[in-house]
Design a protein around this motif. Structure first.
Motif, short mmCIF file in Angstrom:
data_model
loop_
_atom_site.label_atom_id
_atom_site.label_comp_id
_atom_site.label_asym_id
_atom_site.label_seq_id
_atom_site.Cartn_x
_atom_site.Cartn_y
_atom_site.Cartn_z
N ILE A 33 2.23 14.23 -13.23
CA ILE A 33 0.79 14.44 -13.39
C ILE A 33 0.25 15.23 -12.20
O ILE A 33 -0.52 16.20 -12.37
N ALA A 34 0.66 14.85 -10.99
CA ALA A 34 0.20 15.58 -9.81
C ALA A 34 0.68 17.02 -9.84
O ALA A 34 -0.07 17.95 -9.49
N ALA A 35 1.91 17.24 -10.28
CA ALA A 35 2.46 18.60 -10.33
C ALA A 35 1.65 19.47 -11.27
O ALA A 35 1.34 20.63 -10.96
N ALA A 36 1.30 18.93 -12.44
CA ALA A 36 0.53 19.71 -13.40
C ALA A 36 -0.82 20.11 -12.83
O ALA A 36 -1.28 21.25 -13.00
N ALA A 125 3.71 -3.28 -9.15
CA ALA A 125 4.41 -2.87 -10.36
C ALA A 125 4.29 -1.36 -10.54
O ALA A 125 3.38 -0.72 -10.01
N GLY A 126 5.21 -0.81 -11.32
CA GLY A 126 5.27 0.64 -11.51
C GLY A 126 3.96 1.29 -11.90
O GLY A 126 3.54 2.28 -11.27
N PRO A 127 3.25 0.78 -12.93
CA PRO A 127 2.00 1.44 -13.33
C PRO A 127 0.95 1.43 -12.22
O PRO A 127 0.23 2.40 -12.03
N PHE A 128 0.87 0.31 -11.48
CA PHE A 128 -0.11 0.23 -10.41
C PHE A 128 0.29 1.13 -9.24
O PHE A 128 -0.57 1.75 -8.60
N ALA A 129 1.57 1.20 -8.95
CA ALA A 129 2.04 2.10 -7.89
C ALA A 129 1.72 3.55 -8.24
O ALA A 129 1.30 4.34 -7.38
N ALA A 130 1.92 3.91 -9.51
CA ALA A 130 1.62 5.28 -9.94
C ALA A 130 0.13 5.58 -9.82
O ALA A 130 -0.26 6.66 -9.36
N LEU A 131 -0.72 4.61 -10.22
CA LEU A 131 -2.16 4.82 -10.12
C LEU A 131 -2.60 4.98 -8.67
O LEU A 131 -3.42 5.84 -8.33
N GLY A 132 -2.05 4.13 -7.80
CA GLY A 132 -2.40 4.24 -6.39
C GLY A 132 -1.96 5.56 -5.79
O GLY A 132 -2.70 6.19 -5.02
N ALA A 133 -0.76 6.00 -6.16
CA ALA A 133 -0.27 7.29 -5.66
C ALA A 133 -1.14 8.44 -6.16
O ALA A 133 -1.43 9.39 -5.42
N LEU A 134 -1.59 8.36 -7.40
CA LEU A 134 -2.45 9.42 -7.95
C LEU A 134 -3.84 9.37 -7.33
O LEU A 134 -4.47 10.42 -7.15
#
Length: 658
Positions: A33-36, A125-134
């Protein structure tokens, strides 16, 4: 026997892959998502923006494709690895400026990935880690830095890698984690000194095993020392490039004094300043608060920073260890926030914008931990919180992307390239040297000359070149007329003595301690049409030249001569007319008037008796208009009579080449 439908099986595999404990997948989702988004705003040409974010971007875009060196403190990790990446991309036809931006973008993606990995390491958890990173990755400052050729993305990646390894070693006490921590932390410090501010946080994170290295034996201690010493040794790359003949070198890294000046350069002395009044501190706090507000919604920012104190407990954690972890993560952002307040140059600066980046990274990490904390107490509340964060990021992405595009799509300095490209070889055959202050304009011009095959008729130097040396070697000394607002004509007069001025090309002024145009040189120039037109003010037009610079632009050159120094200042009028003489203002197709000759820098009252002054103007023929002639005159503003014009000289339009 019951057969499971293929669609059900496929759906099951999808859901299994999307499980929250599938860390690799969620890290990859965040990175994609970040790359796009980053690729949609990445800068693909030489930087033109004057925004503080881009203060040094043009330098990077020139230095890395040349395997060169950059400003203090040298950043050897960035400048040693970046050129290799750029060289590989250029093999596939990527433009140098775009390749350097992609080098920064790559580190931006590494930052997003490492933030997600760190969140997972701390129990999210994975989804929360992804949201935080984004959340951190889409913060305006992070997004912009990932879209331009700036080294701050590498700094962020090294920051997060250091924290991740510190967390791992603090839990495992393993030799491998320790050695990797020493390597990354030491390299980070010698890449960007501000990473040293992580030391208190790192100490707290490794506290359970702070004495473990001493129990591992002398071989491990020697390995730690050897690995740490690799970081300062990276600075040997800078003199190595000088000795190899690098075409782009900042400072004097080829000498001991020059190299040590880069290594021990203290930027804080230049940008950190204590405020003397409460009102001044309040101004700074409001400024920093506004910058952080522009980066991320205050609710997300504050919730994220608070969430750092809510890390999910590991089986071996105690209340004390959880508090230690929260304090450690707070000590990542708090010193950098204080540094952001202390940095003050009476304006928002690039140093200030960079100093606050750890605040955003920790806010993203805290959001991931906060969402996990909510999920453990109520799956509904946790899911609702995740949806709200996702919605807020979607709303934030639009304005953030638009802002990034304002910076990365700015091509305003290309007009300078066009301006300098109009320079023709000097009639006397002498070289021409254009002196331009170090910065965006200079980097734009050097990039055009080095990588776009333009500006063949001029040598480019920055403001460190001495004017007298340029004149002494017989070159024509030129400067953009806007340069005189930074280095005034008095600066050049101090070096050269009383100056003669002439227009070399529209927007470009030639300076010389000796007459630039003489009777002999004017007579020898076959491209000049002789004239003897009396303006009835003590000034005559003794030569003209008209030519098509482009299919719709006319370059007009006028040679003035004053028999004596004029007692009054005269302005210049150069008009392109549809009817000669014009019957009304509607007949004036275009005009290039000046309050003083030579780009407004050479008043007629400063001319010497008998001096010939070359003056050049650019006229544009608007689409669909008809031009009949060019008219040239001088005028003055009389307090009683108003504007008083001299006689007008009419010049025919030159023929266009077929």
């Amino acid at each position: 026997m019951t057969t499971t439908p293929a669609t059900t099986t496929a759906r099951g595999r999808v859901w299994a892959a999307l499980r929250s404990d599938n860390r690799l997948l969620w890290v990859l989702i965040a990175v994609l998502i970040a790359a796009a988004l980053y690729l949609s705003t990445v800068q693909t040409h030489i930087n033109s923006s004057g925004h503080p974010y881009t203060t040094d971007v043009g330098e990077h875009q020139n230095a890395l494709p040349r395997w060169g060196t950059i400003h203090h403190s040298g950043y050897p990790q960035w400048t040693a690895l970046g050129p290799l990446f750029v060289a590989v991309l250029r093999l596939f036809g990527v433009e140098p400026a775009a390749a350097v931006s992609l080098w920064s973008l790559l580190w931006g993606l590494v930052t997003v990935a490492l933030l997600a990995v760190l969140a997972c390491e701390l129990g999210a958890a994975g989804p929360f880690a992804a949201l935080g990173a984004l959340a951190a990755g889409l913060a305006t400052s992070v997004w912009v830095n990932a879209s331009i050729a700036e080294l701050h993305t590498m700094t962020m990646a090294l920051t997060l890698a250091t924290l991740w390894l510190a967390v791992r070693f603090g839990r495992s006490g393993s030799r491998a984690d320790l050695l990797w921590l020493v390597f990354v932390f030491s390299q980070g410090i010698f890449h960007q000194r501000s990473i040293l501010l992580l030391a208190p946080a790192v100490l707290l994170l490794v506290w359970p095993h702070v004495l473990t290295p001493f129990r591992m034996g002398s071989r491990t201690l020697l390995a730690i020392i050897g690995i740490a010493l690799l970081a300062p040794l990276t600075y040997l790359y800078l003199p190595l490039r000088v000795w190899m003949g690098a075409g782009w070198v900042f400072g004097s890294p080829g000498t001991w004094d020059g190299l040590l000046a880069l290594v021990f350069f203290n930027n804080a002395e230049l940008v950190v300043e204590a405020e003397q009044s409460l009102a001044g501190w309040l101004v700074r706090l409001r400024t920093v608060g506004g910058l952080l507000h522009d980066d991320l919604h205050p609710v997300l920012l504050l919730a994220g920073l608070a969430g750092l104190w809510l890390p999910p407990r590991q089986p071996t954690d105690t209340g004390r260890s959880t508090g230690r972890l929260g304090l450690a993560l707070t000590l990542v952002w708090l010193p950098n926030l204080l540094l952001t307040v202390l940095i003050w140059e009476d304006r928002v600066s690039d140093a200030q914008l960079a100093a606050k980046l750890p605040v955003l990274l920790m806010a993203g990490l805290g959001l991931a931990l906060l969402l996990q904390w909510l999920w453990r107490r109520s799956a509904v509340v946790g899911a609702l919180g995740a949806l709200l964060v996702a919605a807020a990021l979607v709303l934030h992405a639009g304005p953030a992307r638009a802002f990034a595009l304002e910076i990365t799509r700015d091509r305003s300095t290309q007009t300078l390239v066009d301006m300098v490209d109009r320079l023709q070889p000097a009639a006397d055959g002498r070289p021409m040297t254009l002196i331009t202050p170090w910065g965006t304009d200079y980097w734009t011009l050097t990039y055009a000359q080095g990588f776009e095959g333009r500006l063949p008729n001029v040598m480019l130097v920055d403001h460190n070149a001495t004017p007298q040396a340029i004149i002494a070697r017989g070159d024509h000394l030129l400067a953009l007329e806007k340069t005189f607002f930074i280095f005034p004509l008095a600066y050049y007069a101090e070096h050269l003595g009383p100056l003669y001025l002439a227009t070399a090309a529209p927007g470009i002024v030639e300076m010389s301690p000796a007459p630039i145009v003489t009777e002999a040189s004017l007579a020898a120039d076959a491209s000049v049409t002789p004239a003897d037109f009396d303006l009835e003010n003590g000034i005559r037009i003794v030569g003209t030249q008209t030519e098509w610079a482009t299919p719709d632009e006319l370059l007009v050159t006028v040679y003035w001569r004053a028999a004596e120094t004029p007692a009054e200042g005269y302005s210049v009028a150069v008009h392109l007319v549809a009817v000669d003489p014009p019957q009304s203002e509607a007949d004036i197709v275009d005009q290039a008037d000046r309050s003083d000759p030579v780009e407004n820098w050479y008043p007629t009252t400063s001319w010497r008796p008998g001096e010939i002054v070359r003056d050049r103007y650019l006229l544009t023929v608007p689409a669909g208009s008809e031009a009949a002639a060019i008219r040239v005159a001088m005028y003055r503003n009389d307090p009683a009579a108003g504007f008083v014009n001299s006689p007008w000289l009419s010049l025919p339009l030159p023929e266009k080449e077929r």
